[in-house]
Write a protein that holds these residues in place. Sequence first.
Motif, PDB file in Angstrom:
ATOM      1  N   PHE A 231       1.285   8.341   2.015  1.00  0.00           N
ATOM      2  CA  PHE A 231       0.686   7.865   0.764  1.00  0.00           C
ATOM      3  C   PHE A 231       1.045   8.785  -0.394  1.00  0.00           C
ATOM      4  CE2 PHE A 231      -2.708   7.767  -2.374  1.00  0.00           C
ATOM      5  CZ  PHE A 231      -2.888   6.410  -2.583  1.00  0.00           C
ATOM      6  N   VAL A 232       1.033  10.096  -0.141  1.00  0.00           N
ATOM      7  CA  VAL A 232       1.341  11.067  -1.181  1.00  0.00           C
ATOM      8  C   VAL A 232       2.828  11.085  -1.509  1.00  0.00           C
ATOM      9  CG1 VAL A 232       1.368  13.547  -1.699  1.00  0.00           C
ATOM     10  CG2 VAL A 232      -0.660  12.514  -0.656  1.00  0.00           C
ATOM     11  N   THR A 233       3.666  10.875  -0.503  1.00  0.00           N
ATOM     12  CA  THR A 233       5.110  11.013  -0.676  1.00  0.00           C
ATOM     13  C   THR A 233       5.774   9.795  -1.299  1.00  0.00           C
ATOM     14  OG1 THR A 233       5.164  12.442   1.275  1.00  0.00           O
ATOM     15  CG2 THR A 233       7.264  11.538   0.528  1.00  0.00           C
ATOM     16  N   VAL A 234       5.385   8.611  -0.874  1.00  0.00           N
ATOM     17  CA  VAL A 234       6.117   7.388  -1.222  1.00  0.00           C
ATOM     18  C   VAL A 234       6.290   7.172  -2.724  1.00  0.00           C
ATOM     19  CG1 VAL A 234       5.984   4.866  -1.153  1.00  0.00           C
ATOM     20  CG2 VAL A 234       5.689   6.189   0.943  1.00  0.00           C
ATOM     21  N   PRO A 235       5.231   7.265  -3.562  1.00  0.00           N
ATOM     22  CA  PRO A 235       5.445   6.976  -4.987  1.00  0.00           C
ATOM     23  C   PRO A 235       6.402   7.941  -5.670  1.00  0.00           C
ATOM     24  CG  PRO A 235       3.269   7.906  -4.620  1.00  0.00           C
ATOM     25  CD  PRO A 235       3.824   7.583  -3.278  1.00  0.00           C
ATOM     26  N   VAL A 236       6.455   9.200  -5.201  1.00  0.00           N
ATOM     27  CA  VAL A 236       7.391  10.160  -5.785  1.00  0.00           C
ATOM     28  C   VAL A 236       8.806   9.851  -5.331  1.00  0.00           C
ATOM     29  CG1 VAL A 236       7.980  12.600  -6.001  1.00  0.00           C
ATOM     30  CG2 VAL A 236       5.584  11.910  -5.858  1.00  0.00           C
ATOM     31  N   LEU A 237       8.983   9.549  -4.049  1.00  0.00           N
ATOM     32  CA  LEU A 237      10.310   9.218  -3.535  1.00  0.00           C
ATOM     33  C   LEU A 237      10.852   7.939  -4.159  1.00  0.00           C
ATOM     34  CD1 LEU A 237      10.071   9.960   0.310  1.00  0.00           C
ATOM     35  CD2 LEU A 237      11.011  11.398  -1.502  1.00  0.00           C
ATOM     36  N   TYR A 238       9.960   7.006  -4.450  1.00  0.00           N
ATOM     37  CA  TYR A 238      10.380   5.726  -5.035  1.00  0.00           C
ATOM     38  C   TYR A 238      11.061   5.927  -6.381  1.00  0.00           C
ATOM     39  CZ  TYR A 238      10.137   0.975  -6.846  1.00  0.00           C
ATOM     40  OH  TYR A 238      10.445  -0.249  -7.369  1.00  0.00           O
ATOM     41  N   ARG A 239      10.589   6.925  -7.133  1.00  0.00           N
ATOM     42  CA  ARG A 239      11.157   7.190  -8.445  1.00  0.00           C
ATOM     43  C   ARG A 239      12.263   8.240  -8.408  1.00  0.00           C
ATOM     44  NH1 ARG A 239       8.613   5.272 -12.840  1.00  0.00           N
ATOM     45  NH2 ARG A 239       9.474   6.953 -14.101  1.00  0.00           N
ATOM     46  N   SER A 240      12.531   8.766  -7.200  1.00  0.00           N
ATOM     47  CA  SER A 240      13.579   9.759  -7.062  1.00  0.00           C
ATOM     48  C   SER A 240      14.881   9.093  -6.678  1.00  0.00           C
ATOM     49  CB  SER A 240      13.175  10.791  -5.990  1.00  0.00           C
ATOM     50  OG  SER A 240      14.277  11.586  -5.618  1.00  0.00           O
ATOM     51  N   GLU A 241      15.970   9.533  -7.276  1.00  0.00           N
ATOM     52  CA  GLU A 241      17.276   8.934  -6.993  1.00  0.00           C
ATOM     53  C   GLU A 241      17.652   9.115  -5.523  1.00  0.00           C
ATOM     54  OE1 GLU A 241      21.782   9.678  -8.505  1.00  0.00           O
ATOM     55  OE2 GLU A 241      20.227   9.599 -10.044  1.00  0.00           O
ATOM     56  N   ARG A 242      17.419  10.330  -4.997  1.00  0.00           N
ATOM     57  CA  ARG A 242      17.741  10.575  -3.586  1.00  0.00           C
ATOM     58  C   ARG A 242      16.678   9.950  -2.692  1.00  0.00           C
ATOM     59  NH1 ARG A 242      20.638  16.368  -2.707  1.00  0.00           N
ATOM     60  NH2 ARG A 242      21.809  16.454  -4.656  1.00  0.00           N
ATOM     61  N   GLY A 243      15.410  10.007  -3.146  1.00  0.00           N
ATOM     62  CA  GLY A 243      14.344   9.479  -2.321  1.00  0.00           C
ATOM     63  C   GLY A 243      14.430   7.975  -2.139  1.00  0.00           C
ATOM     64  N   SER A 244      14.864   7.256  -3.175  1.00  0.00           N
ATOM     65  CA  SER A 244      14.976   5.802  -3.040  1.00  0.00           C
ATOM     66  C   SER A 244      16.022   5.442  -2.000  1.00  0.00           C
ATOM     67  CB  SER A 244      15.322   5.188  -4.397  1.00  0.00           C
ATOM     68  OG  SER A 244      16.567   5.704  -4.875  1.00  0.00           O
TER      69      SER A 244
END
Length: 302
Positions: free
Chosen positions: A287-300
């Motif tokens: 829950f904590v990680t997903v929204p940040v990764l979604y907006r990250s170029e590498r995370g997406s």
Amino acid sequence: MSRGIGWFDAFREVAPEWAVVVLGLVTQLGDVWFLGVLVGALYWLETDNREQIAAVFGLLLAGLSLITALKHVFALPRPERVLVEVGALPETIHPLYEATATATGYGFPSGHALLTTIVYLSLAEYGAVGTRRRRYLGAAGIVTAVCFSRVGLGVHYLVDVVAGVGVGLVFLLLAWGFLDRYPSRRGTLGFGLAVALAAVALVTSAVDPDAVLLFGASVGAFAGWQFAVLARGLDEGRGPIRRSRALTARAVAVVAGIASLVALSGYYWPVLLLAGSGVLGLVVAAFVTVPVLYRSERGSGI
């Protein structure tokens, strides 16, 4: 020994029966489920202010562990009274009454008073909606209303809510002083504080089930935030990981945290409480990680 000072009896004489429904709805503003939804939604939506909301998220978890520890230390009962007998209410609202206007467990200090103080004042301090003065006035109004509802419903003495607000204010003064020393790391410090207080709650509560679940959730939140910040750092061009002490430390924290939660979920599966703590921690980490990764170029890409 009673902690009451007679206020409730005077209120009960003049309060109409329907007041229990209104107070039951107001008290939900300080319930764990509502505070969790509120902070969680802000965390996902406040993309430009996520570091601050992450700190509030951590303080919420820390407050839950703090109240768990304090209730077991004092172990004082709740009042043996109600504003309205359930039999006097229409049967159609019995489920609503039981869900919103009743409480179990220890009564001192008030968890609703402590948590509303921590969450709403933290949102007033670190939020970005309106002016600071208006945020604080709104927070003070909500805290007062929730405290009144707890005493009015008869689930707390007046002393309980006053103590809850007092402990919450002292906690915030200490926590804010700590967080404001490192403004760019408020999220990490907030979740780290949650882990520390969760460990304290485990000891003081003699491994109460709530404390066990809170420990898993706090570890998951801390590990998830480290993963999110690590991905954000890589996305901003920092790294590689082995050449940055800060990124290396975050990577170690992620591996240690997730590995411990996976171990709890798998190895301790026959012990449902420990397994549940591990699963809850993994869910919170995601829950904590997903929204940040979604907006990250590498995370997406991940």
